[in-house]
Write a protein that holds these residues in place. Structure first.
Motif, PDB file in Angstrom:
ATOM      1  N   TRP A 160      28.885   4.745  54.897  1.00  0.00           N
ATOM      2  CA  TRP A 160      28.689   4.013  56.143  1.00  0.00           C
ATOM      3  C   TRP A 160      29.903   4.162  57.054  1.00  0.00           C
ATOM      4  CZ3 TRP A 160      31.706   0.274  58.300  1.00  0.00           C
ATOM      5  CH2 TRP A 160      31.202  -0.323  59.462  1.00  0.00           C
ATOM      6  N   TRP A 161      31.090   3.991  56.485  1.00  0.00           N
ATOM      7  CA  TRP A 161      32.341   4.053  57.244  1.00  0.00           C
ATOM      8  C   TRP A 161      32.524   5.423  57.895  1.00  0.00           C
ATOM      9  CZ3 TRP A 161      37.742   5.422  55.473  1.00  0.00           C
ATOM     10  CH2 TRP A 161      38.715   4.908  56.330  1.00  0.00           C
ATOM     11  N   ILE A 162      32.242   6.462  57.146  1.00  0.00           N
ATOM     12  CA  ILE A 162      32.401   7.823  57.679  1.00  0.00           C
ATOM     13  C   ILE A 162      31.327   8.126  58.722  1.00  0.00           C
ATOM     14  CG2 ILE A 162      32.277  10.275  57.074  1.00  0.00           C
ATOM     15  CD1 ILE A 162      33.661   9.472  54.400  1.00  0.00           C
ATOM     16  N   GLN A 163      30.076   7.783  58.435  1.00  0.00           N
ATOM     17  CA  GLN A 163      28.988   8.054  59.379  1.00  0.00           C
ATOM     18  C   GLN A 163      29.188   7.328  60.701  1.00  0.00           C
ATOM     19  OE1 GLN A 163      25.663   6.878  56.951  1.00  0.00           O
ATOM     20  NE2 GLN A 163      25.230   8.987  56.328  1.00  0.00           N
ATOM     21  N   ASN A 164      29.866   6.199  60.663  1.00  0.00           N
ATOM     22  CA  ASN A 164      30.128   5.430  61.880  1.00  0.00           C
ATOM     23  C   ASN A 164      31.488   5.746  62.485  1.00  0.00           C
ATOM     24  OD1 ASN A 164      27.799   3.455  62.398  1.00  0.00           O
ATOM     25  ND2 ASN A 164      28.084   3.432  60.181  1.00  0.00           N
ATOM     26  N   LYS A 165      32.047   6.886  62.092  1.00  0.00           N
ATOM     27  CA  LYS A 165      33.313   7.390  62.630  1.00  0.00           C
ATOM     28  C   LYS A 165      34.485   6.440  62.408  1.00  0.00           C
ATOM     29  CE  LYS A 165      31.062  10.424  65.968  1.00  0.00           C
ATOM     30  NZ  LYS A 165      30.125  10.841  65.039  1.00  0.00           N
ATOM     31  N   MET A 166      34.488   5.823  61.241  1.00  0.00           N
ATOM     32  CA  MET A 166      35.582   4.972  60.782  1.00  0.00           C
ATOM     33  C   MET A 166      36.004   3.925  61.815  1.00  0.00           C
ATOM     34  SD  MET A 166      37.847   7.795  58.785  1.00  0.00           S
ATOM     35  CE  MET A 166      37.152   8.603  57.355  1.00  0.00           C
ATOM     36  N   PRO A 167      35.115   2.981  62.100  1.00  0.00           N
ATOM     37  CA  PRO A 167      35.415   1.977  63.123  1.00  0.00           C
ATOM     38  C   PRO A 167      36.502   0.968  62.728  1.00  0.00           C
ATOM     39  CG  PRO A 167      33.366   1.438  62.014  1.00  0.00           C
ATOM     40  CD  PRO A 167      33.797   2.784  61.499  1.00  0.00           C
ATOM     41  N   HIS A 168      36.888   0.959  61.450  1.00  0.00           N
ATOM     42  CA  HIS A 168      37.906   0.013  60.983  1.00  0.00           C
ATOM     43  C   HIS A 168      39.025   0.762  60.268  1.00  0.00           C
ATOM     44  CE1 HIS A 168      34.986  -3.082  61.906  1.00  0.00           C
ATOM     45  NE2 HIS A 168      34.125  -2.526  61.076  1.00  0.00           N
TER      46      HIS A 168
END
Length: 183
Positions: A160-168
């Motif tokens: 999830w984190w990678i697919q969302n371009k690491m938002p956090h």
């Protein structure tokens, strides 16, 4: 005095060029469309040079995946039963490694070959958890189920984190993982 075999720097540079070229191509097009000629052209080496180091593009892919996962998990372990600060300090370097190698991991997750990468990553995570599963874990819960649950959750969050371009930030992700696992 220990003598280890030294790898020729030219070989290391050649392998780095091949891997870099492969990764760039992998981020541009589907794995099945990539040819050894494409990789050789991009790396500025002969086809034969690639075959000196890799059997085929599948061997290159597997070794690339194993290299990144091994490097990431060799310095980091995944413990299930830790105090908050210890857990976060263990998890942060893992998220930092993902962040530093975003191109590789985002390519692996966004390409059609995702299931292969996911299986290998899940295997690495489960192995790490099994090695470090505390013996004091609740005896009514099957250790295999604890391992599977935690590994699947961890891999899912990473995807999830990678697919969302690491938002956090890695710090934030480690803290959130703590909160999730402790629930």
């Amino acid at each position: 005095m220990t003598t280890g075999t030294k790898v020729d720097r030219r070989i290391l540079k050649t392998k780095e060029a091949i891997n870099k070229a492969f990764l760039e191509l992998f981020s541009e097009k589907e794995f099945e469309q990539i040819t050894i000629n494409d990789i050789a052209d991009r790396a500025n080496v002969n086809r034969g040079t690639i075959y000196l180091h890799y059997t085929d593009k599948y061997d290159l892919l597997y070794k690339c995946i194993d290299f990144h996962l091994s490097k990431m998990f060799s310095s980091c372990t995944i413990h299930v039963n830790l105090e908050k600060d210890d857990f976060i300090s263990e998890q942060k370097p893992i998220f930092k490694y993902f962040e530093d190698n975003f191109l590789f991991f985002s390519s692996m997750i966004s390409n059609k070959i995702t299931s292969l990468f996911q299986e290998r990553m899940l295997s690495f995570v489960k192995s790490s958890i099994k090695k470090n599963l505390d013996q004091s874990t609740n005896q009514t819960i099957d250790k295999e189920l604890v391992t599977q649950f935690n590994a699947s959750a961890f891999v899912g969050i990473i995807e999830w984190w990678i697919q969302n371009k690491m938002p956090h930030s890695p710090q934030y992700m480690a803290e959130q993982m703590w909160d999730l696992f402790k629930r």
